[in-house]
Every structure is written in structure tokens, then in C-alpha cells.
Design a protein around this motif. Structure first.
Motif, short mmCIF file in Angstrom:
data_model
loop_
_atom_site.label_atom_id
_atom_site.label_comp_id
_atom_site.label_asym_id
_atom_site.label_seq_id
_atom_site.Cartn_x
_atom_site.Cartn_y
_atom_site.Cartn_z
N GLY A 10 0.82 -1.20 0.00
CA GLY A 10 0.00 0.00 0.00
C GLY A 10 0.86 1.25 0.00
N ALA A 11 0.35 2.31 0.61
CA ALA A 11 1.08 3.58 0.58
C ALA A 11 1.31 4.09 2.00
N THR A 203 7.37 3.95 -6.05
CA THR A 203 6.23 3.09 -5.73
C THR A 203 6.56 2.03 -4.68
N LYS A 204 7.63 1.31 -4.89
CA LYS A 204 7.96 0.22 -3.98
C LYS A 204 8.35 0.72 -2.59
N ASN A 205 8.70 1.98 -2.52
CA ASN A 205 9.22 2.54 -1.26
C ASN A 205 8.20 3.44 -0.56
N GLY A 206 6.91 3.18 -0.77
CA GLY A 206 5.92 3.89 0.02
C GLY A 206 4.93 4.74 -0.74
N CYS A 207 5.13 4.93 -2.04
CA CYS A 207 4.14 5.68 -2.82
C CYS A 207 3.09 4.73 -3.37
N TRP A 208 2.03 5.33 -3.90
CA TRP A 208 1.01 4.56 -4.60
C TRP A 208 1.51 4.23 -6.01
N CYS A 209 1.95 5.27 -6.66
CA CYS A 209 2.32 5.15 -8.08
C CYS A 209 3.16 6.38 -8.37
#
Lengths: 349, 349, 349, 349
Positions: A10-11, A203-209
Motif C-alpha cells: 500500500g502507501a 512506488t515500492k518505497n511507500g508511494c502509490w504510483c
């Protein structure tokens, strides 16, 4: 005990908060808003020089459009044989370059071996139409198998690329994880070693996209703008990406989440090292860990609630795998808790 | 008084709330999460039959990959000469189909004329390799110029497509605006009239980034899955799209925002009709309005804070434009307030 | 003493005579003439079943359009790592398939190892969008290094292709040389072993320019017709190809020229075996011979008028090459005379 | 009385004689032979400056690869709406440019109207990613409908192309017919008016298969070499094309065959003008003639042995066609005899 993928996480709350904070009012579209511009400036500050930023939808898009920018008729790009571009992108780089080829280069522990790269590139005489000609080299930082290129290792690959007069691309889907592992600055890990453009992943580090191509050669920015739009990767409400990056860089959130993810992998490595049931396949350096596990043990662990998956190793990795053993991947993220790791630690103790 | 574009409007609070509400925990990636599945089911319920849903990053992607699914060597797709695919997508449909052609079909008020379509398609004998062969027809609903196809008009175009044995695609970047304008159900406006696949847009109507291809022919779903991934349009944290659609459909938010946007355009039309300074170019049916304005008057309005832009009309529209006059576009959205419209009304009174 | 390439040999007199004999009068264009039809029938007779024939300009075109016929989004085709498609076609197969990938399969002596092929294909799960999916297997007969697949070896590769539900393509740039080496019929060497389509080459064996795709699955003929035209490979005065094939097959000219070329290579092999200066790299089976030669000796031979070139062996061939030694290729053709070979034999005696 | 197409006419005896004369001995492949070089020099002499020559298989290939050389992401090329590229090439230009678009420009009598071209090109702002950007203009000389651009007309189109900073391509499938019609030199009809590259056709004018791209900008020659090879258009036994051009240019054979073909069309025009049964659609200038014929009369003529075909006119040509009337095309060639024309003249007298 979810170690399936950093894509499952997720985010981060600050990311969604930023989306909410920036959702109101009107802002011009297609990347021209104030927030877009501010984030562009933030990237330039981070990299200590003016850069051009292109938001795109996915890491695959960032990689493929980077290759498209470098592409030319008969072009061949070079990447490690475990690279995401080669193993996990359904041929998108070939498709979006109009048929340029990716050439597999070996190298230990997920890193391109510069001598192998030289050998591979030397096969393609840029004057000889039959064989094709080099167009780019791509490295993955952190690598697909959780290791990290040292600065001198990046520089060594860059020297080969430069000798063959092609740009060096960095697939930075886990850029932050590598950065904090090295304790380097963004500039040090990239253009100061000869990197020309980056797939910069949030993205992989805490963002949505939140994926962006970071381009150092500003003269090519206009070309890339057309390449992106033509590939249907230009967001209309671009500020929804900008808002994520705004929060991502604010107060070094990105470094904090990456440090946490790496620390959780290190903690997991400690637990595995202490266990007799699993063996580390190699030392993790970022937020991915690979372990050799007896398949029946793996199944048992999964049944007890640990989520992790086998990892195909078509190229081997210089070590024997036992007959009933498998190679498994564990990924941690900003969301992983010490408690999750410790519970897993208890399971394997 | 921002009438520039529905892409300027940020996101509806319920959309960002849903992102926040769904950001926690872990969920499997690439469209396989529970939330993804629930949204898929919601689409099926809305359309009153099982559909396959493919989230993509942009409306251009939805259009282009729809064309790619229909594409074949020598293929020609047919669209209205004002269509977004032809005027605003930088050749993405041609690029992502590997070079299929788009053929311009005329028709009054933004709608394909079925007789012109028949004439255009008849030029391409599907057995004759030299000329190319038809692969698809695409209509835009609501159209690029703010009009709406009636159900019988959709059906008439569908009949021509069917006669030539090609699928009918609907570019529904403003699907909801058309739907509430017609007072029809999603099923009535699409497959019941012969539509085969849809670019279903949520972005312009209050989402951040929510575009999906809705496919009725489930036998083609696997092919489209590969087409999407190959085009770098498969989101990893797919639930961030699902979360938007979840809120979008809940309590008919999407119909409410669309009704509001349409009502604001109707209100604007009333004000313009009452003015001597502007003339409606044609009657608006959804959330876009086009007006003929003396260029100096337009400039004055813009200086007073109204934001709207000229609209190129390469194909004309059957009405004289005065020497000093220009055609201008006004777009309303969920964010437009009656106050904004009324302030503009006062300016032009 | 020209052993450079069978592409250096011009055309057999009967080929040019046939061109002259068929140059007069009028004949319909684009492959629809009586002569075109007669040659099509001749192919069907040769292969003992009805086939569809598509003349194209080059062997690279025949290979690439064969791959294009098999292509699909995310597609991966499999070929030996020495294959012409991989080493000498400038990425044409990738380009003309819209970006499908070629995957390198190893195997001794220029032939795909069926077990390696199975291993390579098994990496691609046709349901898993990330990795890509198999679309075709291609073998080269005779191989790039002058060996020939036995009928059972073709059949073994075909079994793997069939298990993965993809067509088997044969690059037959030296089809005739392989055929006479095996003493098989065209049917036996192809569809009876599971071959689905062929790049059938006449150019290297005495024609000017006579390449055809031979397709056994007639249901796909229409698709290939569009693929060919779209690739700008449909000749207008198609009878100039037909006239060559007409002479090529008449009185078994093609078998005669191939037998002669193979015999000249065998004669050369005898001379080399008898020499102490050169070593055969492996036993030749068709019209190409590879020898290990001290580089200074090679240079001396070249200075004395023998024309032959070094051959790159990026993949090695299971045998040590001395420090000053090189691998060299010798090719014979319909034009090679026993005298040429014997003169060379004297040089190396 | 074969007026079907100049593609029906086989080859001139001197062309096949040249093939026979050059078939012997050995010559290096892929365009590097002495004969290839001599023909390259002959082209340079003809055009009064050094040119780069690229043999390709078809006129469609020459056109498409010319477009590919000019292509860029989001590119749009401009051609007359009757152009071969738009009407008869199955989308090859779009395919081989990786999806660049062709834009239809109107103009009377088969020639691009420079004002219409300006209007069309002005629609595409080269800085605006949404719309695409101009990459090339292409004219056809002689045109698809048998007319010829005057030198000043070429120059006027070139001025528009230059203003938009794109190259001007000439589709010269009937280059020689236009040249002798104008009484101009090759240099005068091309680069002296601003033409940048040419599809130079010999096939329709007496060769078997002799098409070349003539490129004036030598700096782009290397790029085009890769483009050609990648498109599978590089002939191995390239001298078979060179031999045709060698004979084609020797003793001005090409001008002689073109003059003859044009003269036969002029003779046919005289006969038709003298007849009450047919009407010239417009004045022919090269070797194609278009006539309006009552369909029943046309059928009768065909039954009496005259071979000619109807011509589709999707764009009209500014003249009414009667209800029972059709537009028919007549093409003459080096092979057409005065006797054939006169026999037809008798039929229609």
C-alpha cells in the motif's frame, strides 16, 4: 509476516495525506502545474544539477521509454541476465523501442561484470549492418537479487558504455534502498559515476504510483516528451504524481522508509543466519533477501502464515541447491514491522 | 471561473478518502487483490453482464490498447475526424498497434455519420492486400465537442461496424456525462446497442487517475492482458486504481458528479444565450460548451479572470465564424460552482 | 579459389535463361500470373501436399515474416544461438514482429538441443504476463556451421515445439544442400517431421533472388499475404521470381547444383584432412566447411589468392583454439570447380 | 491491347541481357561489388552530385524506408490524398516507421496544393506533444493520375516543407516518365527544386525489379543502411539489381523507354479525343490516361480484348461522372505498340 513483495505494502500515510492536501482547487494539466514544477526543482536540487523529469505509470514504462530514447535501427541494449527488463516486462522494452534487442550479460550476484560487458559489446561493430549496433547499457540498482553496485562498480560499467559511445541507464526501482545502503548522495550514485538517465522509482518505497525518468542530458528532453506522450504515459492530472513525490522527499521520508526496509531485511538476515532450517543464499544489501530452504519446510512456514515465494534462477548463482531445496525471496518494506520479522524468527528458530 | 478543462479539477474528496482508507495493510499486486476483484464485480453489476476490466494509466492508453486488441496487419480503424485519438494522442494508437491506420470519418456535431462511415469502410476490401482492411470503429461518448450520441445513433454506427465484421469501441473519457445526459443505463448505452469495448474514464469526472478498458468479449481477455503488460500499463499497486473506482461507484458518486458538471454547463449555456456578447456554437449536451466570441471580448474576459481556451476546428462545423471571432471551449466539472458560472454570467451580461 | 560465400556466385545460366524466356508479353502482376500459379503448383507437388507460397526479397525477410505470422503480444521465439536470425539480421525479426523476442538456445554443432529447448521454453508460462510467452521455434537446415539435422533430430525439436503449442519454422536458406545431404524428400525433411513453415531459399544455390515462405497451414495464408504486403515485400513483377524457381526445379537443377556444392566441400575436406597445415573444426555435411588455421598461414593462403574469412564463435564449440589459430569458413557453390579446390589443395599440401 | 498496368510488361530485352552478362564469376555480396559501385557512380553522375544509393525490393519499400529515415516519435508525414503510400501500400509506411502517421493533403489533378499543405502542416505545432509533429512531405512524380508536377510546382511544395523544417521526398515510381515529360535533367527535377530523397523506380519502365532510394544528404547514409537491413531489404546478390540499372542507364535506355510509353499514351489520348464513346477525364502528361466511359461500353471493349480497369476516385476530381459512367485507367509501357493503340482506336471510333 508478509514478505511477498514491496508492491503489496500500500502507501505510506504521508503519501495519501499529500494527495488529499493537493486535491483541491484547479491546477493546469499534463505536468505544467506549480506543484509539478516544484517537484521538478526538488529533483534538480537532489541531484545537484538541473535534470528533466518525466513521470510515467510504471517502472516498466520508465525502463522501456529510457531504452526508446536511446534506440536506433538495429539497436542492441545490454543488461544483466537477471534484469527486470529481461525477466519481468513481457517484452515491453523491445516493443516500445520498435524492436531493439536486449542482450543478456552475465555477472556474479546480480551485477554486470564489466569484462563480460566489454566482450558482449565488442561483438557488435557499429559500422556492420548485419549484426546490429549497441545503443545502451542498463544496470539495476539495487539489483534484482538484493545486492547493490558499489560506486566503483557503477563507474567500471560506465567506462565500458562510454567506450562504446552509448548511454548508461540505471533501473532504480529500488533507488532509495541502494542509496541508503551505500550512504551515497543521488549525484554520487548516478551522474558522477557516468549514469545518463534513471528509472527513478518511488512506488515500492511507500508511494502509490510514483515513477519518473530522470534525464541528465537536457538536450534530449523534448524528444523524450514526445516518446512519453506517444506511449500513452503522459498523465493528465499529473499533480497526483507530483503530490506523492512532494511528500516522498519532504523531511527525507524516502530515505527513512528505505532505511527501515533495509533494516528489516538485515534483521531477517540475522534471524535466518541464526536458524538451522534456512540458509542465506547470499548476503542481502538492500530490502530483498534470498534463502535456500527445504521445500517442505518452506511449505510449512507458508502454512503458518509467512508469505514468500520461490524465485526462479535460470542462470544459477554459483552455488549448489539441494535436491529438495528451493531458492526463496523475502522482501521487506516501509510497512514491515520488527514484530513480523521476529515472529518469523521464532518460526524458524 | 476556471473553464479550462475537467483535467484541472483535482480529485473529489471521496476519492482521496478512499485511497487513504485502502492504503493500509498488504494486498497482492498487479490487479489480484480483493479490492481489485470487488471492483471488477462492481463493473459487471453495472453493465449487467460479466465484463473483463483492465486498468490503464491514461485515456490515450485505453483507446490505444483497445485498438491494439482489434489490430491486424494492414489494419485501418475508423473514427470521427475530431476524435481524441486523431487530434490529441500524438500518434499513440498508430504506435501501439504497430502501425495500424486511423481513418477520418466526417459527421455533423462530433458524431460519425453512419452513411459516411459506410462509404469510408467500403473503400477497404478485406480481401485486397493493397488497400488495407478494416479492424475497428471508434465513437466518442460524449463527443469531443460536448454532444452526445443518442442510443439509436450508437446503434446505427454499430450496424455499419457489424456489417464489416469489426468491433465497435467507445471512447468514454466522459462516459458518465453522456450517460446522465441520456438517462440511460450503462448496458443500454453500450453492448445493448452493439458496443464491444469501452475506454471507461473516471479521471475527468472526479478521480485522480482511473481509466479502465471494459471488455465484453471475455474470450479476448487473456490477449488484452498481454497487450497491457507489454505496453507497460500494468500497475503494480493496482489497488490504488481500484480504491478510486470503489468510491466512484459507491452511492452513485459518479452519476452525481457528472450530473453536477452537466448542470453547470447548462447553467453556463443559459447565461451565454442571454448575453449579446457570446453566441453558443451549438447546443451543449454534456459538460463542454463551445461559444463564438469576438476575440477582443474573449481576451477581456480572460483578463478578468475567466480561464478558457480557443478550440481549433480544422474541419469546420457548418457555420460561419466572423472575421474577428473565435471558437472557444468551456468545460465544467464536479468542482465548478454555480457561483463561478454566475460570476461569469455577470461579466458577459 | 573463392570460398567466401555462396552469395558471391552470381546465377546459374539456366536461371538467367529462364528470365529471358519469360520476359516477353504481358502477365498480371503481384503474383497472379500463370507462371506464378504454375510455380505454386510445382511447390505443392514437391512437398506432396497443397502449400501456400510467398515470394519475398531476402532470406531475412522470409525468416522475419515467418516469425511475424507466429507473433503475438509478449511473444518469444526460440532459435539456436548461432542462428542467422540472431547473428546476422540486424534485429529484423524483432522489428518486423513489432518487438517479439528471440531467445538463444544452445546445442552442439549448430543444432538446437531438444533438452535445452525444453528448459528454455519451460521458463515461459503462457499464462503469466510478466515473462512473455512462446510463439515459435526456428531451426536452420543446413545449420549456420555446415551441419545438418537428421530427420529424427528435426522430429525431436518438433516434439518440444508441439508440446508448447507453437509452430516449428525451418530457416532453409540452404534447404537443398541439406536435402541432398540427407537423401530425403522435401516432405520427409519438413512437415512429416513436424515443420510448419519454411524459409525456402534458392538464392545461395544458383538463383539471383529467389526466396519463398512455404506455408503448410493454408488457413493462415490470407494473414501472411497482408503481413508480406505490409512489410513492402510483395513484388509487382512477381514472375521474375517465378521464372527463377521454374528453372530451379526443372530437371532437378536445384538438386544438381546442391549436390555439386556439397561435393566440392567434401573434396575440400579431403584435401584439408590430408594437410598438416589446417585442421577441420568439425565434419562438414553440406556446402560449408570450417577449419582451424594458424593465422599467419591463413594470411599466406589469402595472399596467394584463396578467398575465405574468419568466423566469429561467440559461443565456442567445445574445442580449444590455439593462441595463434583462428576459425575460418569456406563455402562452395554451384560455381566452385574441382580445379579451384585442387589448386587450394596444392597450396596446403 | 493491354493497358492494365506497366507492371504487366515483363522486362526489356537489354535488362535480361545485362543479367546474363553479369551472372558469371564471383562478386562480393550485399552491395559491395564493382558493378554495384559503378552503378552508384552512375547515379551520382546523373544527378550531378554525389548521392547515396540504396537498392530495395519494391517501390513500397523505397517509400516506406524513406519515411522511416525521416521518422520520429509522434511524427506525421504529408502526402497527396491519392498518393500510392496512402492508397496502395497496406499501411507499410506506418508499419515501417513504427507508427508515424500519413496525413492526406488535397490538391487538383493529383498534385499537392501548397496552400493546403501549409494549412495542414500548420495544424501540427512541433513543440506541442499532443498533436504530433511534421516529419516529411512526399510528392509523387509522375502523379498517381498521370499528371506531372512542373519544376515550379515542386519548388513551391519544397518551400512549405523547408519552412516546417522537414525533408521533401519524391515518390518516383514513374520518375523517368515525368522527367521526359518535363524535358528536365534529374538534378533539375529534384534537388535543385528542394527534393531531399527519392524513391527511384526502374521496374515499371522496363526492369524486372530495380528500385532504389537516392539520398542527397550523405550524412544520413549510415542510418539508412541500418534501416534497410533491419527491414530485410538488403539483397545478398545485390549485383542483380546493379546489372539492371547498368543496362537501364546505358545509352539512355531509360529515357527511350519512358519516351515511348509517354508517346503511346499521347497516341491513345488522340484516339480517345477523336471518339464520341469515351471522354478524357483530364489531359495525360506521362504514361497513364484516365477516361470516362459508359460502363456498358467499357464492358464491351473489355470483351473485345482491351484490358483496362476502373479507378476508384474517393476524393473526386472536380467533374461530374454520369450515372452509368465509370472512370477507367489506361497505362502504357515500353512494350505497348502503336498497333495496340490503333486497334483500340478502331474499336472506339
Amino acid at each position: 509476516m508478509i514478505f511477498a513483495s514491496d508492491n503489496w505494502a500500500g502507501a505510506h500515510p504521508k503519501i495519501t495525506e499529500s494527495l488529499a492536501a493537493n486535491a483541491g482547487g484547479y491546477a493546469s494539466a499534463y505536468g505544467s502545474s506549480e506543484l509539478d514544477n516544484a517537484v521538478q526543482d526538488r529533483f534538480s536540487a537532489l541531484f545537484e544539477r538541473e535534470v528533466a523529469i518525466f513521470f510515467v505509470a510504471t517502472g516498466t514504462a520508465a525502463n522501456s521509454l529510457s531504452m526508446a530514447l536511446a534506440s536506433r535501427p538495429g539497436g542492441v541494449a545490454f543488461a544483466h541476465h537477471e534484469a527486470h527488463m529481461l525477466e519481468d516486462e513481457c517484452g515491453a522494452p523491445e516493443y516500445l523501442t520498435g524492436g531493439n534487442r536486449l542482450f543478456r550479460v552475465p555477472g556474479a550476484l546480480g551485477r554486470i561484470d564489466p569484462a563480460e560487458l566489454e566482450r558482449a559489446m565488442a561483438r557488435f561493430d557499429p559500422e556492420f549492418v548485419h549484426g546490429g549496433r549497441p545503443t545502451a547499457v542498463s544496470i539495476t540498482q539495487a539489483t534484482e537479487i538484493g545486492t547493490v553496485y558499489g560506486l566503483d562498480q557503477i563507474s567500471a560499467v560506465a567506462a565500458v558504455a562510454r567506450r562504446h559511445d552509448v548511454p548508461l541507464h540505471m533501473d532504480g526501482a529500488r533507488f532509495a534502498n541502494a542509496l541508503v545502503a551505500l550512504g551515497a548522495t543521488p549525484a554520487e550514485m548516478t551522474w558522477k559515476q557516468g549514469v545518463d538517465l534513471i528509472s527513478f522509482g518511488g512506488t515500492k518505497n511507500g508511494c502509490w504510483c510514483a515513477e519518473a525518468i530522470v534525464l541528465f542530458d537536457l538536450a534530449k528532453a523534448k524528444e523524450l516528451a514526445f516518446i512519453r506522450k506517444r506511449a500513452a504515459q503522459l498523465f493528465s492530472k499529473s499533480r497526483f504524481i507530483a503530490a506523492q513525490f512532494d511528500a516522498y522527499f519532504r523531511d527525507d521520508l524516502w530515505l527513512e522508509t528505505a532505511r527501515h526496509a533495509n533494516a528489516m531485511t538485515a534483521r531477517l538476515a540475522d534471524r535466518i543466519s541464526a536458524s538451522r532450517k534456512l540458509r542465506l543464499a547470499w548476503a542481502p544489501q538492500a530490502n530483498e533477501l534470498f534463502a535456500l530452504i527445504d521445500n517442505s519446510v518452506a511449505k510449512e512456514l507458508q502454512e503458518k502464515g509467512a508469505v514468500f515465494y520461490p524465485w526462479a534462477t535460470p542462470h544459477g548463482f554459483g552455488r549448489e541447491i539441494g535436491a529438495n531445496e528451493g531458492l526463496y525471496r523475502f522482501v521487506t518494506s516501509f510497512r514491515t514491522t520488527a514484530g513480523e520479522v521476529d515472529r518469523f524468527g521464532e518460526l524458524i528458530a
